[in-house]
Design a protein around this motif. Structure first.
Motif, short mmCIF file in Angstrom:
data_model
loop_
_atom_site.label_atom_id
_atom_site.label_comp_id
_atom_site.label_asym_id
_atom_site.label_seq_id
_atom_site.Cartn_x
_atom_site.Cartn_y
_atom_site.Cartn_z
N GLU A 1 36.52 48.47 -2.09
CA GLU A 1 35.18 48.90 -1.62
C GLU A 1 35.22 50.29 -1.00
O GLU A 1 34.37 51.14 -1.29
CB GLU A 1 34.67 47.87 -0.60
CG GLU A 1 33.22 48.07 -0.22
CD GLU A 1 32.28 47.19 -1.05
OE1 GLU A 1 31.13 47.04 -0.65
OE2 GLU A 1 32.70 46.67 -2.10
N ASP A 2 36.22 50.53 -0.15
CA ASP A 2 36.27 51.84 0.52
C ASP A 2 36.62 52.96 -0.46
O ASP A 2 36.28 54.13 -0.24
CB ASP A 2 37.24 51.83 1.71
CG ASP A 2 38.64 51.37 1.32
OD1 ASP A 2 38.84 51.01 0.15
OD2 ASP A 2 39.53 51.39 2.20
N ALA A 3 37.27 52.62 -1.58
CA ALA A 3 37.55 53.62 -2.62
C ALA A 3 36.25 54.07 -3.28
O ALA A 3 36.03 55.27 -3.52
CB ALA A 3 38.50 53.04 -3.66
N LEU A 4 35.35 53.11 -3.56
CA LEU A 4 34.05 53.45 -4.15
C LEU A 4 33.22 54.30 -3.19
O LEU A 4 32.55 55.24 -3.62
CB LEU A 4 33.29 52.16 -4.52
CG LEU A 4 33.89 51.28 -5.61
CD1 LEU A 4 33.03 50.04 -5.83
CD2 LEU A 4 34.04 52.04 -6.93
N LEU A 5 33.29 53.97 -1.91
CA LEU A 5 32.57 54.77 -0.91
C LEU A 5 33.08 56.21 -0.88
O LEU A 5 32.30 57.16 -0.76
CB LEU A 5 32.71 54.13 0.48
CG LEU A 5 31.89 52.85 0.72
CD1 LEU A 5 32.40 52.12 1.96
CD2 LEU A 5 30.40 53.18 0.87
N GLU A 6 34.39 56.35 -1.02
CA GLU A 6 35.01 57.69 -1.00
C GLU A 6 34.64 58.48 -2.26
O GLU A 6 34.36 59.69 -2.18
CB GLU A 6 36.53 57.56 -0.87
CG GLU A 6 37.28 58.87 -0.65
CD GLU A 6 36.93 59.54 0.69
OE1 GLU A 6 37.27 60.72 0.85
OE2 GLU A 6 36.31 58.90 1.56
N ILE A 7 34.62 57.81 -3.42
CA ILE A 7 34.22 58.48 -4.67
C ILE A 7 32.78 58.96 -4.55
O ILE A 7 32.45 60.09 -4.92
CB ILE A 7 34.36 57.52 -5.89
CG1 ILE A 7 35.83 57.15 -6.13
CG2 ILE A 7 33.76 58.14 -7.15
CD1 ILE A 7 36.03 56.00 -7.11
N ALA A 8 31.91 58.10 -4.01
CA ALA A 8 30.50 58.46 -3.82
C ALA A 8 30.36 59.66 -2.88
O ALA A 8 29.57 60.58 -3.13
CB ALA A 8 29.73 57.26 -3.28
N ARG A 9 31.16 59.67 -1.79
CA ARG A 9 31.09 60.76 -0.82
C ARG A 9 31.49 62.08 -1.45
O ARG A 9 30.82 63.11 -1.28
CB ARG A 9 32.01 60.46 0.37
CG ARG A 9 31.92 61.48 1.51
CD ARG A 9 33.01 61.27 2.54
NE ARG A 9 34.34 61.57 2.02
CZ ARG A 9 34.82 62.80 1.86
NH1 ARG A 9 34.08 63.87 2.16
NH2 ARG A 9 36.04 62.98 1.39
#
Length: 464
Positions: free
Chosen positions: A389-397
């Protein structure tokens, strides 16, 4: 799509369908869902009013990559409607080099014919398959004719052996079962394939419009004899080739053309992109490129207003085709379009730029999310891929940051970012990373592969 099927799609249900593929943009979804539902309402009104009710064409205003095209394309798919996308900047007024504006209507009819033909072929598929099986069996095991004078009553006598015709028929049925199950798909046979001998024609020394050229091609194609060509192919390939030919023979093309014209007239959707590129800048000079832009608008006007366009399948009336126009309008504004054209797009929707949270949802929620596409591609190689989940958040950021600092290309930025992130894995499979491996994308991995590029502002790879 029939009126019964359209009846089943309420505006709320249409929005729910669009939500499965497109994040946000609720206003745009509401407006296109009402426009689609209004088609059923029109077709179920009195015949007098059907002619009077015109579609509420929509003008979408928003930056690139926010979902304008996707909304229109998904709407057409939901409605099983013919859909074509054109770029307004490719059109020029008559006398200049470019495409004739009527070509977008002809493209729509071509799409409609393809859809109707595919549906008709599906209806006759069972009959066509039976014919194809018989053709393949005739090549493998030619039928044996029963000898004249053979007495049918004698078949009840067990002492009389089976005739050659009976044995042949039983063998054919056994082979038919094998063909159906695909057990013989790799075996090679020789078949005859129909070949159209019509040459490609070019005109020298005069201008011939697109429709006339199509008609000349079709006329000469009809005059030229269709000749067969022998090909050696596998039975699997032969089934596909012959099925297409036999299904085409079973359908009535006149019926297909009539139905396709009706479908295009009543349910067709034409998406005109980059309409802002043909908007004239008000207050400018009276000459130059603005003259040509205004000429394109005036050429578009009768099509959008409603007119009759000749196609090689017959005449089509554009009165009830739904036109969806879109543009970023960074330099120009909708009021820069000529008033007559503005009036033909009464519904205006402004699409919002995508936020960081939108990017996260785009990666996670839609049925065709990029993450799900990569999971499917790696699964084809036997490799399991998962995202924390935090990887997807980082990609989005990171995608949002790059859009903010360089050039805002909307959701398309995610494709370049994901490609940069996963290209090494895609290259190493299957030589280095073998089947049954499990790749987990973590926040640390995303930062390692992408953050350094953002920090150094070496962003040339991300600009499309």
């Amino acid at each position: 799509m029939t009126t019964t099927e359209l009846k089943d799609l309420t505006p709320r249900q249409i929005v729910a369908e669009l939500d499965q593929y497109i994040i946000g943009q609720h206003d745009a979804k509401r407006n296109v869902s009402i426009a689609l539902r209004n088609r059923w309402r029109r077709m179920n009104s009195t015949p007098e009013m059907q002619r009077e009710i015109t579609p509420n064409n929509i003008l979408m205003i928003g930056a690139t990559g926010v979902g304008k095209t996707e909304i229109a394309r998904r709407l057409a798919k939901i409605a099983d409607a013919p859909f074509t996308k054109v770029e307004a900047s490719k059109f020029t007024e008559v006398g200049y080099v470019g495409r004739d504006v009527e070509s977008m209507v002809r493209d729509l009819v071509e799409q409609s014919v393809s859809m109707v033909k595919a549906a008709k072929k599906e209806q006759v598929k069972t009959r066509a398959l039976q014919i194809v099986e018989d053709m393949i069996l005739d090549i493998l095991i030619p039928p044996v004719k029963q000898a004249p004078g053979f007495m049918m009553e004698d078949r009840n006598n067990d002492s009389i052996p089976d005739s050659d015709a009976e044995l042949n028929e039983r063998t054919r049925e056994r082979f038919r079962e094998k063909i159906r199950l695909g057990e013989m798909d790799e075996r090679k046979i020789e078949i005859e394939v129909q070949q159209n001998q019509a040459p490609n024609i070019g005109m020298i020394g005069g201008t011939v419009d697109e429709l006339s050229m199509m008609n000349i091609q079709e006329m000469i194609g009809g005059m030229m004899p269709r000749r067969g060509r022998r090909r050696k192919v596998t039975i699997g390939e032969a089934k596909k080739i012959l099925l297409e030919e036999e299904a085409a023979k079973l359908i009535d093309m006149d019926e297909v053309k009539e139905e396709a014209i009706r479908k295009a007239e009543n349910t067709g959707i034409i998406f005109i992109d980059e309409i802002d590129k043909i908007a004239s800048s008000r207050g400018g000079g009276s000459g130059g490129p603005d003259v040509s832009r205004e000429g394109v608008q005036r050429d578009l006007l009768p099509i959008v207003e409603g007119s009759t366009v000749n196609t090689k399948y017959g005449s089509i009336n554009t009165d009830h085709i739904l036109f969806v126009a879109a543009g970023a309008f960074h330099v120009s504004k909708p009021s820069d379009l000529i008033p007559e054209l503005q009036g033909r797009f009464p519904i205006r929707v402004e699409l919002q730029s995508l936020s960081e949270e939108d990017f996260f949802q785009i990666l996670k929620a839609p049925k065709n999310a990029l993450t799900k596409q990569y999971v499917a591609m790696m699964a084809a190689e036997g490799v399991e891929l998962s995202f924390q989940e935090d990887a997807l958040l980082e990609i989005a950021r990171i995608a949002f940051q790059v859009n903010s600092e360089v050039e805002n290309i909307g959701a398309r930025r995610l494709q370049t970012v994901m490609s940069q992130l996963l290209n090494d894995f895609m290259f190493d499979i299957p030589d280095v990373i073998g089947p049954n491996a499990h790749v987990v994308v973590t926040k640390e991995m995303v930062q390692e592969k992408l953050t350094e590029l953002v920090k150094n502002r070496d962003l040339s790879q991300f600009i499309l």
